[in-house]
Design an enzyme around this catalytic site. Structure first.
Site, short mmCIF file in Angstrom:
data_model
loop_
_atom_site.label_atom_id
_atom_site.label_comp_id
_atom_site.label_asym_id
_atom_site.label_seq_id
_atom_site.Cartn_x
_atom_site.Cartn_y
_atom_site.Cartn_z
N ASP A 23 0.82 -1.23 0.00
CA ASP A 23 0.00 0.00 0.00
C ASP A 23 0.85 1.27 0.00
O ASP A 23 0.32 2.38 0.03
CB ASP A 23 -0.95 0.01 1.20
N ARG A 80 13.07 26.65 3.49
CA ARG A 80 12.78 27.99 2.97
C ARG A 80 11.52 28.58 3.59
O ARG A 80 11.20 29.73 3.37
CB ARG A 80 12.64 27.95 1.44
N ASP A 158 21.53 37.25 -4.45
CA ASP A 158 20.60 37.98 -3.57
C ASP A 158 21.23 38.14 -2.19
O ASP A 158 22.30 37.58 -1.92
CB ASP A 158 19.22 37.29 -3.50
N LYS A 175 17.49 40.89 -4.89
CA LYS A 175 16.42 40.24 -5.64
C LYS A 175 15.07 40.63 -5.06
O LYS A 175 14.91 40.70 -3.85
CB LYS A 175 16.63 38.72 -5.52
N ARG A 177 11.02 39.50 -5.22
CA ARG A 177 10.03 38.54 -5.70
C ARG A 177 8.64 39.17 -5.62
O ARG A 177 8.39 40.04 -4.80
CB ARG A 177 10.02 37.29 -4.83
N ASP A 208 25.03 30.48 -4.95
CA ASP A 208 23.81 30.53 -4.14
C ASP A 208 23.73 29.25 -3.30
O ASP A 208 24.46 28.30 -3.55
CB ASP A 208 22.58 30.63 -5.06
N SER A 212 16.79 26.01 -7.67
CA SER A 212 15.53 25.24 -7.63
C SER A 212 14.89 25.26 -9.02
O SER A 212 15.14 24.39 -9.85
CB SER A 212 14.64 25.83 -6.55
N THR A 213 14.10 26.29 -9.32
CA THR A 213 13.55 26.41 -10.68
C THR A 213 14.56 27.05 -11.63
O THR A 213 14.34 27.11 -12.83
CB THR A 213 12.30 27.30 -10.70
N GLY A 214 15.64 27.60 -11.06
CA GLY A 214 16.66 28.27 -11.88
C GLY A 214 16.32 29.73 -12.15
O GLY A 214 17.14 30.45 -12.73
#
Ligand code: R5P
Length: 279
Positions: A23, A80, A158, A175, A177, A208, A212-214
């Site tokens: 399972d 994060r 950043d 940076k 956001r 850095d 992550s997503t770049g």
């Protein structure tokens, strides 16, 4: 005793038995468990939620056996989310640390923990954390790569990355956001990255704690290239490379590399020297 999870097999010989029930529930067995100081090596990424449950099962089993355990996990997921911005948001970083300490972790040894932003030993969410930085190894690697191309200047994309670069004379950009977007993905788009120092004609390493997503790195590369930088390299401790970002980054800069805290095609730097005192 030393216990090694199968997901640490690139660095140490695994000795924990792990299976999955039909399972999907996890089964773990720690052979030879004894009432003595122990060290557990287990990565908490990829599949962080599943890996966290596995860690809880192992740590609690060690606790029940009377074995005070140092938990070595190079990347701490949920790190994060150490701040909340709206009422009702989960303080996930603290919750995860609470879970680990309650499960039995005497100490967590980790690398470039996002919310700590410096090396040393700290207590957060009731958990003692030894935070080690991979910055020196990453910078040495960049220098070796660039031997023929002259000097390199290290910069942070950043303010959060400042601690990684400042001891090497590096400066950081700023940076901004935006807000969370509509839909199921909790992502705040990067609105801008600004720089107040010169990069013209210089070889640059953008460093850095994670890619992550770049999105951060891509914007940072655009910025320094616009400023006339010569060669540009991107490096981070933890490389997730989501959304095809490794390929995207390779297309815009002269090289991308990370450690094997999360093993990937770009893992050129081993974390072994940082944690080998626990081997
Ligand atoms: C954020 O503050 C971190 O230090 C990284 O800059 C960020 O998480 C990287 O994420 P992404 O690659 O998605 O821009």
């Amino acid at each position: 005793m030393r216990f090694v999870s199968p997901n640490f097999s690139d660095l140490l010989e695994p000795n924990i038995e792990m299976k999955t029930f039909p399972d999907g529930d996890d089964y773990v067995l720690l052979p030879g468990i004894k009432k003595e100081d122990s060290t557990l090596f287990h990565r908490l990424y990829p599949n962080q939620d599943n890996a966290l449950i596995q860690a809880v099962l192992m740590l609690d089993t060690l606790k029940r056996a009377g074995a005070p355990t140092t938990f070595v996990s190079p990347y701490l997921p949920y790190s994060r989310q150490d701040k909340t911005f709206k009422e009702g948001e989960a303080l996930s970083a603290e919750i995860v640390c609470n879970i680990l300490v309650n499960a039995g972790a005497k100490k967590l040894v980790t690398i470039d923990c996002h919310f700590l932003k410096k090396e040393g030993t700290f207590t957060y969410g009731g958990l003692e954390i030894e935070n080690i930085s991979a910055n020196k190894l990453l910078i040495e690697h960049a220098m070796a790569k660039l031997q023929k191309a002259g000097e390199i200047e290290v910069i942070g994309p950043d303010v959060g990355a400042r601690y990684l670069v400042e001891e090497f004379g590096g400066k950081s950009m700023e940076k901004k956001r935006g807000e969370y977007q509509e839909g199921g993905e909790a992502y705040r788009k990067i609105e801008s990255i600004e720089r107040t120092f010169e990069v013209k004609g210089k070889n640059i390493l953008i460093l850095d704690d994670m890619i992550s997503t770049g999105g951060t790195m891509i914007k940072a590369v655009e910025n320094v290239k616009k400023g006339g930088a010569e060669k540009v390299f991107c490096a981070a401790t933890h490389g997730f490379f989501l959304k095809n970002s490794l390929e995207k980054l390779k297309g815009v800069c002269n090289g991308v590399f990370v450690t094997n805290s999360i093993p990937s095609k770009a893992s050129e730097v081993s974390i072994a020297p940082l944690i080998e005192k626990y081997f």
